[in-house]
Design a protein around this motif. Sequence first.
Motif, PDB file in Angstrom:
ATOM      1  N   PRO A  24      -8.149  15.685 -40.227  1.00 36.17           N
ATOM      2  CA  PRO A  24      -6.968  14.629 -40.437  1.00 36.17           C
ATOM      3  C   PRO A  24      -5.812  14.639 -39.901  1.00 36.17           C
ATOM      4  CG  PRO A  24      -8.018  15.526 -42.716  1.00 36.17           C
ATOM      5  CD  PRO A  24      -8.556  16.254 -41.413  1.00 36.17           C
ATOM      6  N   ALA A  25      -5.183  15.876 -39.564  1.00 37.53           N
ATOM      7  CA  ALA A  25      -4.131  15.879 -38.898  1.00 37.53           C
ATOM      8  C   ALA A  25      -3.972  16.228 -37.477  1.00 37.53           C
ATOM      9  CB  ALA A  25      -3.155  16.914 -39.837  1.00 37.53           C
ATOM     10  N   THR A  26      -5.394  16.315 -36.869  1.00 39.31           N
ATOM     11  CA  THR A  26      -5.608  16.974 -35.662  1.00 39.31           C
ATOM     12  C   THR A  26      -4.885  18.101 -35.496  1.00 39.31           C
ATOM     13  OG1 THR A  26      -4.125  15.517 -34.672  1.00 39.31           O
ATOM     14  CG2 THR A  26      -6.247  14.488 -34.826  1.00 39.31           C
ATOM     15  N   SER A  27      -4.808  19.122 -36.303  1.00 39.65           N
ATOM     16  CA  SER A  27      -4.145  20.371 -36.019  1.00 39.65           C
ATOM     17  C   SER A  27      -5.206  21.494 -36.410  1.00 39.65           C
ATOM     18  CB  SER A  27      -2.934  20.223 -36.967  1.00 39.65           C
ATOM     19  OG  SER A  27      -2.317  21.559 -36.665  1.00 39.65           O
ATOM     20  N   TYR A  28      -6.281  21.867 -35.836  1.00 38.25           N
ATOM     21  CA  TYR A  28      -7.243  22.602 -35.955  1.00 38.25           C
ATOM     22  C   TYR A  28      -6.627  24.260 -36.112  1.00 38.25           C
ATOM     23  CZ  TYR A  28     -10.244  18.846 -35.126  1.00 38.25           C
ATOM     24  OH  TYR A  28     -10.594  17.644 -35.150  1.00 38.25           O
ATOM     25  N   THR A  29      -5.495  24.540 -35.276  1.00 41.05           N
ATOM     26  CA  THR A  29      -5.074  25.791 -35.432  1.00 41.05           C
ATOM     27  C   THR A  29      -4.299  25.889 -36.730  1.00 41.05           C
ATOM     28  OG1 THR A  29      -4.351  25.815 -33.023  1.00 41.05           O
ATOM     29  CG2 THR A  29      -3.303  27.408 -34.309  1.00 41.05           C
ATOM     30  N   ALA A  31      -5.021  24.378 -39.436  1.00 44.06           N
ATOM     31  CA  ALA A  31      -6.283  24.423 -40.479  1.00 44.06           C
ATOM     32  C   ALA A  31      -6.758  25.888 -40.482  1.00 44.06           C
ATOM     33  CB  ALA A  31      -7.273  23.420 -40.017  1.00 44.06           C
ATOM     34  N   PHE A  32      -7.018  26.529 -39.321  1.00 42.93           N
ATOM     35  CA  PHE A  32      -7.472  27.742 -39.345  1.00 42.93           C
ATOM     36  C   PHE A  32      -6.685  28.830 -39.917  1.00 42.93           C
ATOM     37  CE2 PHE A  32      -7.782  32.106 -37.098  1.00 42.93           C
ATOM     38  CZ  PHE A  32      -9.067  32.225 -37.048  1.00 42.93           C
ATOM     39  N   TYR A  33      -5.475  28.826 -39.536  1.00 44.28           N
ATOM     40  CA  TYR A  33      -4.555  29.844 -40.305  1.00 44.28           C
ATOM     41  C   TYR A  33      -4.778  29.513 -41.903  1.00 44.28           C
ATOM     42  CZ  TYR A  33      -2.421  31.070 -35.845  1.00 44.28           C
ATOM     43  OH  TYR A  33      -2.191  31.748 -34.830  1.00 44.28           O
ATOM     44  N   PHE A  34      -4.633  28.384 -42.346  1.00 47.36           N
ATOM     45  CA  PHE A  34      -4.558  27.958 -43.720  1.00 47.36           C
ATOM     46  C   PHE A  34      -6.026  28.640 -44.333  1.00 47.36           C
ATOM     47  CE2 PHE A  34      -5.838  25.547 -47.390  1.00 47.36           C
ATOM     48  CZ  PHE A  34      -4.487  25.503 -48.335  1.00 47.36           C
ATOM     49  N   VAL A  35      -6.983  28.308 -43.709  1.00 41.76           N
ATOM     50  CA  VAL A  35      -8.519  28.474 -44.390  1.00 41.76           C
ATOM     51  C   VAL A  35      -8.498  30.192 -44.153  1.00 41.76           C
ATOM     52  CG1 VAL A  35     -10.803  28.681 -43.647  1.00 41.76           C
ATOM     53  CG2 VAL A  35      -9.615  26.509 -43.435  1.00 41.76           C
ATOM     54  N   SER A  36      -7.974  30.737 -43.186  1.00 41.55           N
ATOM     55  CA  SER A  36      -7.947  32.279 -43.263  1.00 41.55           C
ATOM     56  C   SER A  36      -7.000  32.970 -44.489  1.00 41.55           C
ATOM     57  CB  SER A  36      -7.323  32.836 -41.968  1.00 41.55           C
ATOM     58  OG  SER A  36      -7.987  32.500 -40.719  1.00 41.55           O
ATOM     59  N   MET A  37      -6.140  32.216 -44.840  1.00 43.28           N
ATOM     60  CA  MET A  37      -5.294  32.644 -45.831  1.00 43.28           C
ATOM     61  C   MET A  37      -6.064  32.383 -47.173  1.00 43.28           C
ATOM     62  SD  MET A  37      -1.283  31.917 -45.183  1.00 43.28           S
ATOM     63  CE  MET A  37      -1.390  29.971 -44.794  1.00 43.28           C
ATOM     64  N   LEU A  38      -6.974  31.329 -47.307  1.00 42.77           N
ATOM     65  CA  LEU A  38      -7.529  30.770 -48.364  1.00 42.77           C
ATOM     66  C   LEU A  38      -9.083  31.549 -48.810  1.00 42.77           C
ATOM     67  CD1 LEU A  38      -7.637  28.727 -50.842  1.00 42.77           C
ATOM     68  CD2 LEU A  38      -8.870  27.365 -49.292  1.00 42.77           C
ATOM     69  N   LEU A  39      -9.351  32.056 -47.569  1.00 37.12           N
ATOM     70  CA  LEU A  39     -10.568  32.720 -47.476  1.00 37.12           C
ATOM     71  C   LEU A  39     -10.828  33.904 -48.360  1.00 37.12           C
ATOM     72  CD1 LEU A  39     -13.488  32.939 -46.144  1.00 37.12           C
ATOM     73  CD2 LEU A  39     -12.645  34.492 -44.665  1.00 37.12           C
ATOM     74  N   LEU A  92       3.646  28.201 -42.394  1.00 39.64           N
ATOM     75  CA  LEU A  92       3.045  26.978 -41.705  1.00 39.64           C
ATOM     76  C   LEU A  92       4.035  25.866 -41.497  1.00 39.64           C
ATOM     77  CD1 LEU A  92      -0.671  27.158 -42.615  1.00 39.64           C
ATOM     78  CD2 LEU A  92       0.423  28.565 -40.703  1.00 39.64           C
ATOM     79  N   ALA A  93       4.816  25.407 -42.698  1.00 37.33           N
ATOM     80  CA  ALA A  93       5.289  24.094 -42.675  1.00 37.33           C
ATOM     81  C   ALA A  93       6.827  24.335 -42.722  1.00 37.33           C
ATOM     82  CB  ALA A  93       4.976  23.314 -43.919  1.00 37.33           C
ATOM     83  N   ASN A  94       7.281  25.762 -42.585  1.00 32.48           N
ATOM     84  CA  ASN A  94       8.658  26.108 -42.671  1.00 32.48           C
ATOM     85  C   ASN A  94       9.467  25.307 -43.564  1.00 32.48           C
ATOM     86  OD1 ASN A  94      10.787  27.416 -41.388  1.00 32.48           O
ATOM     87  ND2 ASN A  94      11.416  25.865 -39.831  1.00 32.48           N
ATOM     88  N   TYR A  95       9.035  25.346 -44.757  1.00 30.79           N
ATOM     89  CA  TYR A  95       9.867  24.636 -45.692  1.00 30.79           C
ATOM     90  C   TYR A  95       9.831  23.192 -45.796  1.00 30.79           C
ATOM     91  CZ  TYR A  95      11.220  29.301 -47.220  1.00 30.79           C
ATOM     92  OH  TYR A  95      11.161  30.924 -47.511  1.00 30.79           O
ATOM     93  N   GLN A  96       9.115  22.551 -45.007  1.00 24.76           N
ATOM     94  CA  GLN A  96       9.231  20.818 -44.745  1.00 24.76           C
ATOM     95  C   GLN A  96       7.792  20.370 -45.246  1.00 24.76           C
ATOM     96  OE1 GLN A  96      11.847  19.402 -43.312  1.00 24.76           O
ATOM     97  NE2 GLN A  96      12.687  21.644 -43.442  1.00 24.76           N
ATOM     98  N   TYR A  97       7.786  19.960 -46.279  1.00 25.31           N
ATOM     99  CA  TYR A  97       6.663  19.240 -46.967  1.00 25.31           C
ATOM    100  C   TYR A  97       5.923  18.348 -46.146  1.00 25.31           C
ATOM    101  CZ  TYR A  97       3.593  17.341 -50.434  1.00 25.31           C
ATOM    102  OH  TYR A  97       2.357  16.870 -51.243  1.00 25.31           O
ATOM    103  N   GLU A  98       6.760  17.574 -45.452  1.00 25.66           N
ATOM    104  CA  GLU A  98       6.055  16.349 -44.666  1.00 25.66           C
ATOM    105  C   GLU A  98       5.515  17.105 -43.523  1.00 25.66           C
ATOM    106  OE1 GLU A  98      10.179  17.118 -43.447  1.00 25.66           O
ATOM    107  OE2 GLU A  98       9.115  16.778 -45.271  1.00 25.66           O
ATOM    108  N   ASN A  99       5.506  18.311 -43.072  1.00 29.42           N
ATOM    109  CA  ASN A  99       4.742  19.029 -41.964  1.00 29.42           C
ATOM    110  C   ASN A  99       3.442  19.370 -42.268  1.00 29.42           C
ATOM    111  OD1 ASN A  99       6.898  18.339 -40.196  1.00 29.42           O
ATOM    112  ND2 ASN A  99       8.104  20.342 -40.375  1.00 29.42           N
ATOM    113  N   MET A 100       3.192  19.705 -43.586  1.00 31.48           N
ATOM    114  CA  MET A 100       1.983  20.115 -44.303  1.00 31.48           C
ATOM    115  C   MET A 100       0.791  19.376 -43.844  1.00 31.48           C
ATOM    116  SD  MET A 100       2.880  22.441 -47.417  1.00 31.48           S
ATOM    117  CE  MET A 100       1.290  23.227 -47.407  1.00 31.48           C
TER     118      MET A 100
END
Length: 254
Positions: A24-29, A31-39, A92-100
């Motif tokens: 959706p955000a074309t940001s796979y890197t 997404a990978f970090y987020f999935v790694s944290m959720l794993l 990942l978003a550096n406290y910026q909700y819109e960057n998530m």
Amino acid sequence: MRKFNHLLYWLVVIIVLTIAFGYPATSYTEAFYFVSMLLPVMVGTSYLFNYYLVPKYLLERRYMKFSLYTFYTIVGSCYFEMLVILVAFIVLANYQYENMNPVTTNVFLLAIVMYSIVFLNAFILLIRKSFASQVQINTLKTEKLKQGKGHLLIRADRKTSKVTYEEIAYIESLGDYVKIVKTDDQIITTKEKIGVLSEKLPDSFYRIHRSFIVNGNVITSFSKESITINNESLPISRTYKKTVEQKLMSANHP
């Protein structure tokens, strides 16, 4: 092999979720970090549910405790999921909700994804257990069929002889020939291979050596090195020693 299958399963999960979350955000890197944290949350929930709650409570028909602990597991996993989202918001978003990533902020969607993976793992385990049970059933059927036949058909001296299991004391391989020694000391010599005969015999017969198969029902005595039948001492090789000892002790021979 089992550990490899588990690692492969979770590797596939990481790849699939990275693609699904990153598209959706074309940001796979990211997404990978987020999935790694959720794993760790997904892995912990999956193993707790499938390897502890199901066998200890559900399969034991302790439905009340299973329901209660499953509820606790859901609450706990959702709590840790929220912590992962918070960490993602900071790191990942550096406290910026819109960057998530919009997918990673949808708690309900993440819960559905997580428990879909948990139940997919449960389904795979169910299939594997069903397959293992079917193999065991087929093995028992084969063994029962062997017991039902009750005899071997042996080609010797240009004729086929019927030799019942009860008549066989032991079988000895002599290179190109096999010697079948009967309980009455009669001997039948055939060109049958000892490995072929072994597959036809029931579990009451033990392979104790590459050259010997014995009828466990007519053993008179045994030690760690040999078995005695018809006053004949037959050697137990190192290859078969452990298996033979287990069979002999479980059969309660004298």
